[in-house]
Scaffold this active site. Structure first.
Site, PDB file in Angstrom:
ATOM      1  N   THR A 185       1.752   0.630 -15.819  1.00  0.00           N
ATOM      2  CA  THR A 185       0.677   0.914 -14.872  1.00  0.00           C
ATOM      3  C   THR A 185       1.229   1.710 -13.696  1.00  0.00           C
ATOM      4  OG1 THR A 185       1.024  -1.205 -13.728  1.00  0.00           O
ATOM      5  CG2 THR A 185      -0.571  -1.160 -15.533  1.00  0.00           C
ATOM      6  N   ARG A 187      -0.832   2.413 -10.635  1.00  0.00           N
ATOM      7  CA  ARG A 187      -1.514   2.241  -9.356  1.00  0.00           C
ATOM      8  C   ARG A 187      -2.343   0.966  -9.401  1.00  0.00           C
ATOM      9  NH1 ARG A 187      -3.999   5.880 -12.492  1.00  0.00           N
ATOM     10  NH2 ARG A 187      -6.189   5.496 -13.012  1.00  0.00           N
ATOM     11  N   SER A 210       4.338  -8.761 -15.443  1.00  0.00           N
ATOM     12  CA  SER A 210       4.276  -8.576 -13.991  1.00  0.00           C
ATOM     13  C   SER A 210       3.986  -9.928 -13.370  1.00  0.00           C
ATOM     14  CB  SER A 210       3.180  -7.551 -13.642  1.00  0.00           C
ATOM     15  OG  SER A 210       3.180  -7.273 -12.254  1.00  0.00           O
ATOM     16  N   ASP A 212       0.894 -12.352 -11.148  1.00  0.00           N
ATOM     17  CA  ASP A 212      -0.465 -12.770 -11.455  1.00  0.00           C
ATOM     18  C   ASP A 212      -1.494 -11.669 -11.207  1.00  0.00           C
ATOM     19  OD1 ASP A 212       0.162 -15.540 -12.158  1.00  0.00           O
ATOM     20  OD2 ASP A 212       0.643 -15.792 -10.041  1.00  0.00           O
ATOM     21  N   GLY A 213      -1.192 -10.728 -10.318  1.00  0.00           N
ATOM     22  CA  GLY A 213      -2.172  -9.720  -9.955  1.00  0.00           C
ATOM     23  C   GLY A 213      -2.594  -8.827 -11.110  1.00  0.00           C
ATOM     24  N   GLU A 217      -6.458  -8.155 -12.838  1.00  0.00           N
ATOM     25  CA  GLU A 217      -7.095  -6.878 -13.160  1.00  0.00           C
ATOM     26  C   GLU A 217      -7.596  -6.860 -14.602  1.00  0.00           C
ATOM     27  OE1 GLU A 217      -4.937  -3.357 -12.279  1.00  0.00           O
ATOM     28  OE2 GLU A 217      -4.250  -4.040 -10.318  1.00  0.00           O
ATOM     29  N   SER A 243       6.209 -12.029  -8.116  1.00  0.00           N
ATOM     30  CA  SER A 243       6.727 -12.869  -7.035  1.00  0.00           C
ATOM     31  C   SER A 243       6.311 -14.320  -7.195  1.00  0.00           C
ATOM     32  CB  SER A 243       6.246 -12.325  -5.682  1.00  0.00           C
ATOM     33  OG  SER A 243       6.692 -11.007  -5.471  1.00  0.00           O
ATOM     34  N   ASP A 309       0.289 -15.743   1.856  1.00  0.00           N
ATOM     35  CA  ASP A 309       0.252 -14.815   0.724  1.00  0.00           C
ATOM     36  C   ASP A 309       0.136 -13.374   1.193  1.00  0.00           C
ATOM     37  OD1 ASP A 309       0.226 -13.912  -1.827  1.00  0.00           O
ATOM     38  OD2 ASP A 309      -1.602 -14.910  -2.438  1.00  0.00           O
ATOM     39  N   ASP A 587      -6.990 -15.262  -6.366  1.00  0.00           N
ATOM     40  CA  ASP A 587      -5.807 -14.996  -7.194  1.00  0.00           C
ATOM     41  C   ASP A 587      -4.780 -14.154  -6.452  1.00  0.00           C
ATOM     42  OD1 ASP A 587      -7.241 -16.355  -9.043  1.00  0.00           O
ATOM     43  OD2 ASP A 587      -7.397 -14.746 -10.508  1.00  0.00           O
TER      44      ASP A 587
END
EC number: 2.7.1.91
Length: 619
Positions: A185, A187, A210, A212-213, A217, A243, A309, A587
């Site tokens: 990915t 962006r 990666s 959780d973000g 998506e 992280s 966060d 999230d």
């Protein structure tokens, strides 16, 4: 004629037993016994071992296996190799490969059949496939390999996601025989856009590499599709290179592994992915003040948790340590927020923290070494798409007295593959011996070369830009209706509980983990149909709040008897901040500030978890 019933298996049931030589051939000889939980190895000659070191290989630590043959025409033996990741004395996992020589018959064909019988039986055990009751174990038991789409965020964590993927993830899932394509990915919301245009019938799962973000998506992208009802059934998985890695921490616990961080957590989750198996995943639909809706698999936070966060984003280069530093800074400037929390209590009590029972596993589609397959048409994904855009390390595989090059088989059905044990000692004379050819319809991989047209340069060590204070999530047009929720701002129906006051934090969490090492709801399950509400009221001291978070590392914070700590299991909730400024996250993503409400949709998604249980030594 009906097939014979599967074998009734207990953890110590001997399934196969046989005598093998070692590789190189001048080494010792071994007796191997395969049970549903482990491969037992006993040295026979030159001197039997009373307590063999490395004599027990737990299947929970095996990524895959293969059969090999010698390049010497005079060698009638066949070879059986297993790839393992045992824990070392200091706790970390290290890759190891064991190669055994099937040489009990006079002809290569007979020895090959014996090596394939062992490889097939082991693969069936790894993938949860039943073994026939008549003992006839042939490669025909193995279906095609599952097709996985890997989405890698190279900025994940400390910017090491691509390095970890290349050096740890890809070798392991290749050993397991999984078929995959990979996209980096570029962006924010790139993955969201990609999954909206995918031909999902080509894939058996989408795996994010990666934090959780990226999974946030993917799930929201699936639910924004016109065919969201079918799209959201696509199994999704996560391999932690970020992280927080909260969901990966829950998957790791579900698989029965000890708590882990960093590379160890990644290897644990990769092992579980190699084993196959999925589980229903509850999703939380969150309606924001503007009327937009997004879907959460993890948490909704307000107060201390969301402050840490978002404010720790500037320390992203520290990896998971950013949250430790953020917590220290948050304690130094501790705030309270006035708000109103209403919730619809769960009609059943939440499950106890006992380990989950064995769960049905998804059908395996694994072969050990697929051969070339005819090409099929793929839907265009994005110009940055590449099948395995990296040159995997290929050792010089040559044998004494055999100068011709080693034959190359396919990793994903068409591209080059490493033969046998990658760089392991003594592999030079062996070449892969595929159990089954790839069936029609398997995707054909491109050559191992990156697609450079239109590809952008990747900064070596930068994170995704943090959301702005007025960040908004995209409106989700799809997804099921929220039948438990009245319109935001309308009075709540009877049966809801409302509390108002000053709060240090309010957290609504679906799985057990808030971070890889933070167990916020120790009794939560992926499909319990509940949202677990935790709150800390104002008046708590900084020392007491710190003790809560330290205890959360083991999930025993509720046993501290802290009077400001509260908990409720709910099916829906509404949060109304009465403080004019603050931070709300879904999230870990910052969303618009204002009242919001949410409802659990039980089992709406599907999560690739691997088998459940607690791996351990056999009695």
């Amino acid at each position: 004629m009906a097939p014979p019933p599967p074998l009734p298996l207990t953890p110590s049931t001997p399934l196969l037993h046989g005598e093998f030589g070692s590789y190189p051939a001048r080494g010792p000889r071994f007796a191997l016994t395969l049970t549903p939980q482990a491969l037992h190895i006993q040295r026979l000659r030159p001197k039997p071992e009373a307590r063999p070191r490395g004599g027990l290989v737990l299947l929970a630590e095996v990524s895959g296996c293969c059969t090999l043959r010698s390049r010497s025409p005079s060698d009638s033996a066949a070879y059986f190799c297993i790839y393992t990741y045992p824990r070392g004395r200091r706790g970390g996992r290290r890759r190891a490969a064991r190669t055994f020589r099937a040489d009990g018959a006079a002809t290569y064909e007979e020895n090959r059949a014996e090596a394939q019988r062992w490889a097939t039986a082991l693969t069936c055990l790894l993938r949860g496939l039943p073994l026939p009751g008549d003992g006839e174990i042939t490669p025909d038991l193995l279906p095609r390999p599952p097709r996985l789409l890997l989405l890698v965020n190279p900025f994940g964590g400390r910017g090491l996601a691509w390095h970890w993927c290349k050096n740890h993830v890809l070798p392991m899932i290749s050993e397991a025989g999984l078929s995959f394509n990979l996209i980096q990915t570029e962006r924010h919301n790139h993955a969201r856009e990609l999954v909206q245009g995918l031909s999902l019938s080509e894939w058996d799962g989408i795996v994010t590499v990666s934090g959780d973000g990226l999974l946030y998506e993917v799930l929201n992208g699936l639910l924004e599709r016109p065919d969201w009802e079918e799209a959201v059934k696509t199994p999704v998985g996560i391999l932690p290179c970020g992280s927080g890695n909260a969901l990966a921490g829950a998957v790791n616990q579900h698989g029965g592994f000890e708590p882990a961080l960093g590379i160890d957590l990644l290897l644990n989750c990769s092992l579980l992915l190699c084993r196959g198996g999925s589980h229903p995943l509850d999703l939380l639909s969150v309606t924001l003040a503007s009327g937009s809706r997004c879907f959460s698999f993890l948490s909704v936070a307000w107060g201390f948790v969301s402050d840490v966060d978002i404010q720790s984003e500037r320390f992203r280069a520290l990896g998971s340590a950013r949250f430790t530093l953020g917590t220290v800074l948050g304690l130094a400037t501790l705030h309270t927020y006035r708000g109103r929390l209403s919730y619809l209590p769960a009609t059943v009590e939440p499950a106890s923290p006992a380990p989950a029972h064995g769960l049905p596993r998804a059908k395996s589609e694994l072969t050990l070494a697929p051969g070339p397959a005819p090409p099929v048409a793929h839907s265009p994904l994005h110009r940055s798409v590449s099948d395995l855009p990296l040159p995997l390390p290929q050792p010089a595989l040559t044998s004494p007295g055999s100068p011709e090059p080693l034959p190359i088989l396919s990793l994903n059905g068409g591209g080059p593959e490493l033969a046998g044990d990658w760089g392991g000692a003594g592999d030079a004379p062996l070449s892969p011996d595929p159990l089954l050819p790839s069936p029609p319809g398997s995707p054909k991989a491109a050559q191992l070369s990156p697609i450079t047209e239109g590809a952008s340069e990747m900064p070596a060590s930068s994170g995704l830009p943090p959301p702005t204070p007025d960040a908004r999530v995209a409106i989700s047009a799809g997804g099921p209706p929220d039948h438990l929720l009245p319109p935001l701002g309308a009075p709540l129906p009877p049966g809801w509980v409302t509390m108002e006051g000053d709060f240090v934090l309010i957290l609504a969490i679906s799985p057990s983990h808030l971070g890889a090492d933070l167990v916020a709801a120790p009794h939560a399950r992926f499909d319990d149909g509940l949202v677990h509400l935790c709150w800390v009221r104002g008046g708590i001291s900084r020392a007491a709040l710190l003790r809560l978070f330290l205890a959360m590392e083991r999930g025993n914070h509720f046993s501290l008897g802290c009077p400001q700590l509260g908990y409720a299991a709910a099916r829906a909730f509404r949060l109304e901040p009465l403080t004019p400024r603050g931070v709300l996250t879904v999230d870990g993503e910052q969303v618009e500030y204002g009242p919001l409400q949410a409802q659990v949709h039980p089992g709406l998604g599907t999560l690739l978890t691997g088998p459940s249980g607690r791996p351990g030594r056999e009695p």
